[in-house]
Design an enzyme around this catalytic site. Structure first.
Site, short mmCIF file in Angstrom:
data_model
loop_
_atom_site.label_atom_id
_atom_site.label_comp_id
_atom_site.label_asym_id
_atom_site.label_seq_id
_atom_site.Cartn_x
_atom_site.Cartn_y
_atom_site.Cartn_z
CB CYS B 45 -0.83 -0.09 1.43
SG CYS B 45 0.25 -0.13 2.56
CG ASN B 264 4.03 0.23 2.04
OD1 ASN B 264 4.04 -0.66 1.48
ND2 ASN B 264 4.59 1.42 1.63
N GLY B 265 4.10 -3.11 3.63
CA GLY B 265 5.08 -3.69 3.56
C GLY B 265 4.55 -5.11 3.71
CG MET B 508 22.51 -27.59 -17.62
SD MET B 508 22.19 -26.40 -18.80
CE MET B 508 21.12 -27.11 -19.63
CD GLU B 941 20.22 -11.18 -15.07
OE1 GLU B 941 20.35 -11.91 -14.14
OE2 GLU B 941 20.31 -10.07 -14.64
CE LYS B 988 20.69 -17.74 -10.90
NZ LYS B 988 21.96 -17.38 -11.12
#
Lengths: 485, 1547
Positions: B45, B264-265, B508, B941, B988
């Site tokens: 929030c 918040n959290g 892998m 990435e 992972k």
């Protein structure tokens, strides 16, 4: 894996050193020599410790190749040998005699010369021999079960050793005068020093395995009788039926099956016989068949000082490198230079035998034509006949299956459509308590398959007798080498 | 925020009718069904606090607070019903005057009466009963009931769903003798009883505060409560909260603010916190609790949210007399553990309280008030934002964002931010902000904390030492067999850990059976998978941000939480959660002053022959024994399996510890004793983590330690000194295990071992419900599964191998050495395929057939490949293998009628594999193939070679954004078909990554905008996503960066993924990708590969079901990936709800990968996962092979569709009816599995089970649209334009959309600087100038929020306070957190201070700020940063490139690791640098007019000496080398130069 970059640092494949040709032709001693420890270590470092070790699949025994390579690299020879013995009863035999399908499957072999797995194995076997480490492993106690193993080749011996070690009383029957089968009578000493075999047999005896030689089951003792007297019977008689070549002149003197020739020579070398009954000395020898047996004949004939030796093969000369029809990791047919090939003789390909030429009942030559491929079969091409001079012709054309004498009538064993003993998934034949392993069930194959089957049939028999087993069974009867189909 | 399962609340005294909990009565949460579990719901929030600094109550405060609330709307969300918000509310300091005016009864003076904001049953009869009951309770407590006021509401403004469960809302007035806090305490008792007994919920019930809240959107709140618009309603302090929930179901009580806080959290440790609170209940003693405290328990209401639980404990502490700030500081302590500069007494304050209560850990911004004091704190790592300002007319505004209230610049007297570790506190009555230092000094002096700690706490090394016991080889081997050790474990796990002290890496994905589907006996540990943070909370970086983590804890009984005093019981400080044998002995031999033993070793053994009955009986016996010992006063229990023997088998240690832990919890004695585990079965970090997660304070993995001691003595550990006694090896192992546990904690965002202990952040896969309920209470186990009998059976099987009836036979291969006769361990085969080991989906046969079939285009061979894989799958290796396609019930259609291969392949994508982890050859092969097919490949990435970005043949259609942001530029995003935000990776999840320096060849470095030979780090979290609303922001950013691209969000399957997916759908992702736990990786710790996440079958089904339940399914496309290999896999995924399908390993294998699993070593021998040029030449893949693969796959899909009677894939998506679980194979373990939840049929028609409508992104009203309308000449011809606009905090991602259009207009060449100049005025929303390309300049006069210049791609951003500001800009916070994250080029000038994580992962931009928060220049790899003011702690953590110039640098601010490793060159500026800095300051002045910079430049000779230059050592050396090479005409990218670079970095 101690050195992930080993395969990049050591590019060359270095296999077994061999004695110089001129020297080794003077005797029947093994042509191979031990590798230097440093070389061995460097070669072992080339192993990449693959996530999916195809070698380990390529080896029917499932040898833990990456693990022992690593241990050899780290010079922990005892542990490496231990790892090897975990899956292989007779590394001293496979290290000498196995054509190493593992190396054909080696991942490094995709684009670099494969790891010298067989050599590592041979050296580990050497290490064990040096250390006198064929220590007997007798069972702690006996089950009371009696098992007859018929045949003392690698399958029979492996089965016998496994079963003996878990406490069964095992009797190995051998129709020849000494145990070993092909190992003793088929393989020349320059490939396998018989003292090595003796060392192993001593160990088996010390562990309690009983050998009855000179007993031909089915003839001297009936199969049914055997089955009556033993809790289980293992047929491990090999695929002894040689493939014949029914062409004109086959009946001539001087035309022999290769195995007759080799057996004879082996008896002489082992001093069981003073002189050879089939002697190549001074003769023009023609060997039909380009396989291992042919090569063994070649090496033997050269040592008997033949005037010439020619090997004729019906097919094409195999390529030096893997062709598209035999992709990695299948075992490709390759042009091989075995030790005997280094020693002399001629090799001809596409040679289709038309007839044996004779004079006075003795062979004097072989007429061959160029092979022509017609609708999938290999036929002599008319008009291309040529005569090869020959005083001694050796048929090394492979084997068609086990000798059936007595099996079908005495215990009503079934045979599959290839002529091999039929069995279920647990090596059991149609006859109660009768099992079959090795070439007898699989057809002509490699020594590793024979040992693997021997180990596996031992597990099956143990399970059959005890209800459970802890013995490993590396292969099922239907397992085959990896192939396209 | 997460919740436990909603459940009925029986009245605590055990009698009477069960009363419906208000948490269910006033909510429309559906019950658990299929895989949906309401307990997994999360939220986040925005919040704000407005207060008077003059102690004046006014309606203006209410108005301002409501304005702020409305401006936080984008931090909240609405669900499928657009009118039903996720909840909003306002907490007021009691509006006394107003209440007097609206009540018709007399009120006593303020403070002497209390008001309850009651949520009563809507039905009149029930309501009357409830009212009467509440009055009775009040009277029983001796209060006088003044009366009730019905609160006016306008239900018409509510959404339909919110209205249906709306309570009747009334205010309840009481008075009595006590006042203030004493009165509040009475009200608290009444409230708790009312809730427990009568199902009445009080939003607040106190003398000083009043809460109006409900299931409304922010704009609806004051319309729903007309009171709030009433001008008479005045308050001196208000807190507002806007909620973003991951579901669409309303729940009135869950709306915030709560009674004392707004949050918040998300508290990651809440499960453990609640358990511990329950455990310490029996030891709570306080006047507050009255005479019968049991009826007030549990303190943490079941079925409520984490925020609620926090509120309940905070409230308890405050009511029991704690200072409100002290209460919050106990629960959210700052990271004091490693702070050596902290005041001694303050440190003692924290150390003392750490012995009483474990931290509530997780991202948090908490506003709190007790009606007198009001304040705010952040979590220890500052993961949520909070900014504040004060005005000349006496107003305080504190909020998640700046700009929520309009304040003219000249009115502002001070601006700041709440920093982690500080408490922002306002004494409302005094109208005074109490400085953090003053507050803490006060609290530190409030009691003799240091004395109490010093007298009671001992350190382990102070205890008497004993002789080390050496266990010989035979003994070690015997017990290795007992505990099921394998050779592989020694070789791949223990050996490396003992040699290096770190956990080994693998590559892998895993492709072996999960434990419950495995034929082999497995350790109990294997049935658990680690939970990890994704989306709703961030994982943390335990390496670079070690300062917030702590592995030390103290053990021993706890004192009374509510009554501070010298703790009567002694505690022992443990520095590390892994104890060696000698340390454990020290604890075991502890004696008290009278010589009595304080520790008890309890044997965790049972007779295996007795099976599960014996096992159960022994567990009961042990629990009783422990209980008795606790009552005798034993303080430390060591649960031990050391004495296993032929007759006695070890009880699995996890079962043992969890059984005892839960038994003690339920008997309320848990906090009187500490549990230690002495076990032989723990040998992986996963094992140790589980033991701690289920209640152990520390673990002594004795056999693992003895094993490596033995290995060291045998000389099998290269580089480890075997003497003395192999202790180095053991120490290394202990270190690796402890550090590994820290990493596992970090995945879940938990930073201290104290709060990890008992936190149960795990999920069981295949454990039976009864077993879980009894021994692992509260652990999710969705598919049911095995019970105690299988555990007993597996334990007995291991035991039997160790103590066989017949000794094993040497030389037969059954387990004894042929050389020595000693027993040998089984080989293993979990990590590397072995015959006779566990089966792998990719084995030699399948790899070979797949390669051969696709290389020769042989569909017949391909069918043999898929037959083998499917057959293996069916032999219980995968869950999908257990599912059958129900073709019998279907009428097949002719295959010609099924949609063609060419249509099906467009649904296929290849997985995200970065250029860097795999070679250019492999990467492009996949891209070319997918482009030919019309499918999509993924950049991964690592960015994309600019030459490929716009090349229709070679580009990757999906551009990934991961935490490292490598190569993420405006161009990159603008050329995407899909933009994929990677929240987690199957192999992972919860972890970052690292690309080793040796793989950073020049061409990789170029694509990643980094330096060759310098390693790169991907942080575990996205530093701009710590919560769901942050993800919504990044999605918005990405959408602005390329409006035509679909935005994908990649998640990994775990319990609760459904609610996360729903939240992601509400955050407006277009595609949600569900990855299985078994996905591949280039490098991952082995425990992550094996033990984190669950199969995609479960995650996909859960996501599908939850999206449907929430009415969100039609908005998003679902994609699945994770070891998909065959057409059958695809069809099963489709039936479970997937519309698209991702493949990574299989196409790699097609390209030549042979599963070496050495991707991390750069030695891939087939040129796939390597950058070594020589090895790359060996790459043998071709695009046509990959094309063949996908066409074959599609063909197989067609065949299966035909068999199912479907003509298109669309027809079968979500058709779970077509799956049959009846035939699930008869394996003994799988028999207990219940696949029903996976194939739960949702109550909607098939057409509603897939995407049909899509998202409304709302870009039509974006500010940039107005700018674009005027920017035509610049876009078309590059003619400079000057634009102006005013902004507010709701204008987010300003400039990003404009940037996209400029990038598209001139793709190949940068536009000159200042081609488009935009002058902005006001408070800019988040992500100002995100991905801003070259040619655009944004000049903001005002303030900016978080994420300014995120992904800056060449543009220029300047922020300054504007004219009229009264205060010196360099002392004011002007912009928020995480500025310049992932910037690749461009310039950023900030005339003021900023928040945490300035210039995080900057790789090329130039940034100037005048003061920064913690973690500055973190992970920076390039570019230039100038800080002209103070820096927070942990500066330059993980910084590997670029240069930072800092004014008056305090070296204590440096990241300790970097400081210790001497990785940075720190010193004065040389002349060249000084010249550069001078030029930069000059530019800063030109762009912002910074007075500070002007002063510095004026006195340059002095100023330059005040600057410190910080530059990474390797970076500097390599830059020099390359510059030198370039200067002397050499190619800096040559192979020779590469060799030199490697020499430099190694030397």
């Amino acid at each position: 894996m101690a050195d992930p970059r080993g395969f990049l640092n050591i590019r060359h494949r270095e296999t077994q050193p061999r004695r110089p040709v001129p020297l080794r032709l003077l005797d029947y001693r093994e042509v191979s020599e031990r590798q230097r420890a440093g070389t061995l270590q460097a070669q072992a470092s080339r192993c990449m410790d693959c996530g999916v070790p195809f070698c380990h699949q390529g080896c029917p025994l499932g040898n833990l190749i990456p693990e022992f390579n690593d241990l050899v690299y780290r010079q922990r020879m005892d542990e490496a040998a231990d790892r090897l013995l975990q899956t292989n009863n007779f590394p001293e035999l496979t290290g000498r005699l196995c054509p190493a399908p593992c190396e054909a499957a080696c991942v490094l072999g995709i684009n670099q010369p494969a790891v010298t797995i067989k050599q590592v194995e041979a050296e580990l076997a050497g290490h064990l021999l040096d250390a006198g480490a064929f220590t007997p492993q007798p069972p702690a106690r006996h089950t009371g079960a009696r098992i007859a193993v018929v045949g003392s080749g690698p399958a029979g011996l492996a089965a016998a050793q496994q079963l003996t070690r878990v406490g069964h009383t095992v009797v190995v029957f051998e129709r020849d005068e000494a145990p070993g089968g092909l190992l003793r009578f088929g393989i020349p000493d320059f490939k396998l020093d018989k003292r090595v075999l003796e060392r192993r047999l001593e160990q088996l005896r010390a562990e309690g395995t009983i050998f009855r030689t000179g007993v031909n089951i089915g003839v001297d003792v009936g199969w049914d009788e055997l089955r009556r007297d033993y809790d289980a019977v293992i047929i491990a008689i090999g695929a002894g039926e040689p493939r014949d070549l029914p062409v004109p002149g086959r009946e001539l003197d001087g035309v022999h099956f290769a195995m007759q020739y080799l057996t004879d020579s082996n008896r002489v070398v082992s001093q069981a016989r003073r002189s050879p009954r089939i002697d190549a000395r001074g003769k023009h020898v023609v060997i039909l068949g380009g396989g291992d047996t042919g090569a063994d004949c070649l090496g033997t004939a050269l040592r008997q000082q033949a005037a010439s030796v020619t090997t004729l093969a019906i097919g094409q000369q195999p390529p030096a490198e893997r062709g598209p029809g035999h992709p990695w990791p299948t075992v490709p047919p390759l042009f091989e230079v075995q030790s005997s090939h280094e020693e002399g003789g001629q090799r001809s390909y596409l040679a289709s035998t038309v007839r044996f030429n004779g004079r006075q009942g003795r062979v004097i030559g072989v007429t061959v034509a160029e092979t022509e491929f017609v609708a999938g079969s290999r036929l002599p091409k008319p008009g291309t006949e040529k005569l090869n001079k020959a005083d001694l012709v050796l048929l090394a054309l492979g084997f068609t299956g086990p000798e059936k004498a007595g099996l079908d009538e005495q215990v009503s064993i079934d045979f599959d459509n290839l002529g091999n003993v039929a069995r279920d998934g647990y090596y059991h034949t149609g006859a109660d308590n009768v099992f079959a392993a090795g070439d007898a069930g699989r057809g002509q194959s490699l020594i590793v398959w024979a040992i693997a089957e021997g180990r596996s049939v031992a597990a099956a028999v143990d399970r059959h007798l005890q209800g459970h087993t802890m013995l490993p069974a590396p292969v099922a009867p239907t397992d085959r080498a990896i192939s396209i189909m | 925020m997460s919740m436990t399962g909603v459940q009925l609340n029986a009245s605590p005294d055990g009698g009477g009718e069960p009363i419906s909990s208000p948490y269910t009565r006033f909510a429309a949460l559906p019950g658990a069904q299929g895989l949906y579990d309401p307990g997994a719901e999360k939220d986040a929030c925005g919040l704000a606090m407005i207060a008077s600094l003059k102690n004046e109550a006014s309606h203006r405060i209410v108005e301002q607070a409501l304005t702020a609330l409305r401006r936080l709307e984008h931090r909240g969300a609405t669900g499928a019903d657009a009118d039903t918000g996720d909840g909003a509310g306002i907490l007021l300091h009691l509006p006394d005057r107003f209440l007097r005016q609206v009540t018709d009864f007399q009120l006593p003076e303020p403070g002497r009466y209390a008001v309850g904001m009651a949520f009563l049953p809507a039905a009149p009869a029930e309501r009357q009963a409830a009212v009467a009951a509440v009055q009775q309770l009040a009277e029983a407590e001796g209060l006088t009931v003044l009366g009730w006021r019905q609160v006016p509401v306008d239900a018409r403004v509510l959404g339909a769903v919110a209205r249906e469960c709306m309570p009747h809302i009334a205010q309840f007035f009481v008075t009595g003798v006590p006042s203030g806090r004493a009165l509040d305490a009475v009200c608290w008792r009444i409230r708790r009883r009312a809730q427990h007994r009568h199902g009445v919920y009080f939003a607040s019930f106190a003398s000083g505060t009043l809460v109006y809240k409900g299931m409304v959107s922010t704009a609806q709140l004051d319309r729903f409560y007309p009171d709030l618009a009433d001008a008479r309603l005045g308050t001196r302090c208000a807190i507002v909260h806007s909620r973003f929930s991951t579901n669409t179901f309303p729940s009135w009580p869950l709306a915030q603010p709560l009674r004392t806080i707004a949050h918040n959290g998300e508290f990651n440790t809440v499960q453990g916190n609640r358990n511990w609170m329950r455990a310490r209940q029996s030891q709570l003693a306080s006047e507050l609790l009255g005479e019968v405290p049991e009826e007030l328990f549990p303190i943490c209401t079941p079925g409520a949210s984490d925020s609620t639980s926090f509120d309940e404990v905070a409230e308890l502490l405050m009511l029991s007399g704690r200072h409100p700030a002290a209460a919050i500081m106990m629960m959210i302590p700052q990271a004091w553990e490693h702070d050596e500069h902290m005041d001694r007494d303050l440190r003692a304050f924290y150390e003392y309280h750490a012995m009483l209560i474990e931290p509530w850990d997780g991202p948090a911004a908490v506003c709190f008030t007790d009606g007198q004091l009001a304040g705010a704190v952040l979590d220890r790592n500052g993961l949520r934002p909070a900014r504040w300002l004060t005005t000349a007319d006496g107003l305080l505004v504190l909020a998640s964002e700046v700009g929520v209230v309009d304040v003219p610049a000249q009115q502002v007297t001070a601006k700041g931010r709440v920093a982690p570790g500080t408490v922002f506190l306002l004494d409302v009555a005094a109208g005074r902000i109490i400085p953090d230092a003053q507050l803490k000094a006060e609290l530190a002096a409030a009691a003799p904390w240091a004395k109490w700690v010093g007298q009671n706490k001992r350190r382990l090394h102070q205890l008497p030492q004993r002789e080390h016991v050496h266990h010989n080889a035979a003994s070690v081997r015997q017990r290795q067999l007992t505990f099921g050790y394998t050779n592989e474990e020694l070789r791949l796990l223990l050996g490396p850990m003992a040699a290096t002290g770190t956990e080994p890496l693998g590559a892998m994905g895993t492709d072996t059976p999960v434990a419950v589907l495995s034929e082999r006996d497995r350790l109990l540990f294997d049935y658990f998978t680690q939970s990890f943070a994704q989306v709703t909370n961030p994982p943390l970086d335990a390496i670079r941000e070690a300062l917030v983590t702590c592995l030390a804890t103290s053990i021993g009984p706890e004192g009374n939480l509510l009554q501070p005093g010298p703790v009567s019981a002694e505690q022992i400080a443990l520095d590390y959660p892994v104890l060696d044998n000698d340390q454990l002995d020290q604890v075991l031999f502890l004696r008290d002053g009278h010589g009595a033993r304080q520790s008890l070793r309890v044997r965790g053994l049972y007779r295996p022959a007795g099976g599960d009955r014996e096992l159960r009986a022994r567990l009961d016996e042990i629990c009783e024994k422990v209980c008795a010992a606790v009552h005798r006063g034993v303080r430390f229990i060591v649960l031990s399996d050391r004495d296993s023997s032929a007759a006695w088998a070890p009880i699995p240690s996890l079962l043992l510890v969890s059984a005892v832990h839960h038994h003690l919890l339920s008997s309320s004695t848990r906090t009187r004793v500490s549990l230690l585990v002495e076990t032989g079965d723990a040998r992986e970090v996963h094992h140790v983590a589980l033991l701690i997660g289920y209640g152990a304070s520390a673990v002594n993995p004795y056999l693992a330690l003895e094993s490596v001691e033995q290995m060291a003595l045998e000389g099998t550990l290269p580089g480890v000194d075997p003497a003395p006694d192999g202790r180095t090896a053991a120490a290394n192992l202990a270190r690796a295990l402890g550090q590994g546990v820290l990493k596992i904690m970090s995945k879940m965002g938990i930073s201290t071992i104290a709060s990890y202990c008992g936190a149960q952040t795990f999920e069981a896969l295949g454990l039976g419900r009864e077993l879980v309920d009894e021994y692992f209470t509260g652990t999710p186990s969705r598919l049911d599964g095995i019970g105690l009998e299988v555990i007993a059976r597996e334990t007995a099987a291991r035991h039997a191998r160790a103590y066989p009836d017949h000794p094993s036979h040497p030389g037969t291969g059954t387990g004894s050495s042929a050389v020595s006769g000693a027993p040998q361990l089984p080989g293993g085969g979990e990590y590397q395929w072995r015959r006779g080991g566990p089966p792998h989906l990719f084995d030699p046969q399948t790899v070979f057939r797949l390669q051969h079939s696709t290389r020769t285009r042989r569909y017949d061979v391909f069918k043999r490949y898929t037959a083998a894989v499917d057959e293996q799958a069916a032999e219980l290796k995968t869950l999908r293998g257990l599912l059958r396609l129900n073709t019998q019930a279907a009428t097949p259609v002719p295959i010609q009628e099924v949609e063609p291969v060419s249509a099906i392949v467009t649904r296929f994508a290849t997985g995200a594999m970065s250029y860097g982890s795999i070679s250019a050859e492999a990467h492009e092969t996949l891209a070319i193939a997918m482009n030919r097919l019309g499918g999509k490949s993924n950049t991964g990435e690592g960015g994309e070679d600019p030459a490929r970005l716009n090349d229709p043949l070679r580009r990757s259609a999906i551009k990934q954004i991961a935490s490292g942001r490598f190569g993420v530029t405006s161009r990159y995003l603008s050329s995407a078909a899909d933009i994929q935000i990677k929240m987690a990776q199957g192999a992972k999840p919860g972890e970052g990554g690292q690309l080793m320096s040796t793989k950073l060849y020049p061409w990789i470095a170029r694509t990643r905008h980094s330096t060759p030979g310098v390693g790169l780090i991907s942080p575990p979290p996205h530093h701009d996503i710590y919560s769901i609303e942050d993800l919504a922001q990044l999605i918005h950013d990405a959408k602005c960066a390329n409006p035509s691209a679909r935005i994908q969000v990649k998640l990994v399957s775990e319990a609760g993924i459904g609610t996360v997916a729903a939240g992601v759908a509400k955050a407006k992702a277009d595609v949600v990708l569900i990855s299985g736990h078994d996905g591949g990786t280039g490098a991952s710790p082995l425990n992550s590969l094996k033990h984190a996440g669950t199969p995609w079958e479960i995650g996909l089904a859960e996501a599908q079901q939850t999206l449907i339940l929430n009415g969100l399914r039609q908005r998003v496309t679902l994609q699945a990936d994770g070891q998909l290999k065959t057409g059958r896999d695809v069809v099963i995924a489709a039936l479970l709800g997937a519309e698209e399908f991702g493949f990574a390993t299989a196409p790699l294998v097609v390209s030549g990968c042979i599963m070496m699993r050495v991707c991390h070593l750069d030695t891939c021998p087939v040129g796939v996962a390597t950058q070594n040029p020589e090895l790359r030449e060996r790459f043998s893949g071709k695009a046509e092979f990959v094309v063949n693969f996908f066409q074959f796959l599609a063909q197989e899909v067609r065949e299966l569709l035909a068999a199912l009677g479907a003509r298109t894939l669309d027809e079968v998506i979500g058709r779970v009816e077509l799956l049959d679980t009846a035939q699930a194979a008869a394996h003994y373990k799988a028999r207990g599995l219940d696949l029903g939840p996976i194939t739960h049929v949702p109550p909607v028609a098939p057409a509603a089970r897939r995407r049909t409508t899509g998202q409304q992104h709302g870009l039509e009203n974006h500010l940039d649209r107005r700018l674009l309308a005027q920017a035509g000449p610049a876009l078309a011809a590059g003619t400079p334009v000057r634009l102006a606009a005013s902004v507010s905090n709701t204008d987010r991602s300003v400039g990003t959309l404009l940037g996209h259009h400029l990038t598209r207009a001139a793709f190949d060449a940068d536009r000159p600087a200042d081609t488009i100049t935009v002058r902005l005025q006001g408070q800019a929303g988040q992500s100002l100038g995100a991905f801003l390309p070259a040619g655009i300049t944004l000049r903001l006069a005002g303030d900016a929020n978080d994420y300014v210049g995120k992904g800056l791609s060449g543009g220029i951003i300047a922020v300054h306070p504007g004219s009229g500001s009264a205060c010196p800009p360099e002392e004011q916070v002007i912009a928020g957190n995480v500025i310049g994250y992932g910037a690749t080029s461009g310039q950023l000038y900030i005339n003021g201070r900023v928040g945490e994580r300035f210039a995080v992962r900057n790789s090329g931009a130039t940034l100037v700020a005048e003061g920064i928060g913690e973690h500055g220049c973190e992970y920076m790899t390039g570019g230039t940063v100038a800080v002209l003011g103070p820096t927070g702690r942990n500066f330059a953590a993980g910084m590997s490139g670029g240069v930072a110039w800092v004014l008056d640098f305090d070296p204590r601010r440096l990241n300790p690791l970097a400081a210790a490793g001497q990785e940075l060159l720190i010193g004065p500026l040389d002349d060249a640098q000084a010249g550069q800095l001078h030029a930069l300051l000059t530019e800063h002045i030109a762009r912002t007019g910074s007075p500070l910079a002007q002063r510095l430049v004026l006195d340059w000779d002095t100023s330059r000496t005040r600057f410190t230059s910080i530059i990474p050592r390797h970076y500097a050396a390599i830059e020099e080398l390359r510059t030198h090479a370039a200067d002397s005409g050499q190619n800096p990218d040559s192979a020779q130069m590469w060799t030199q670079i490697l020499e430099v970095t190694r030397g």
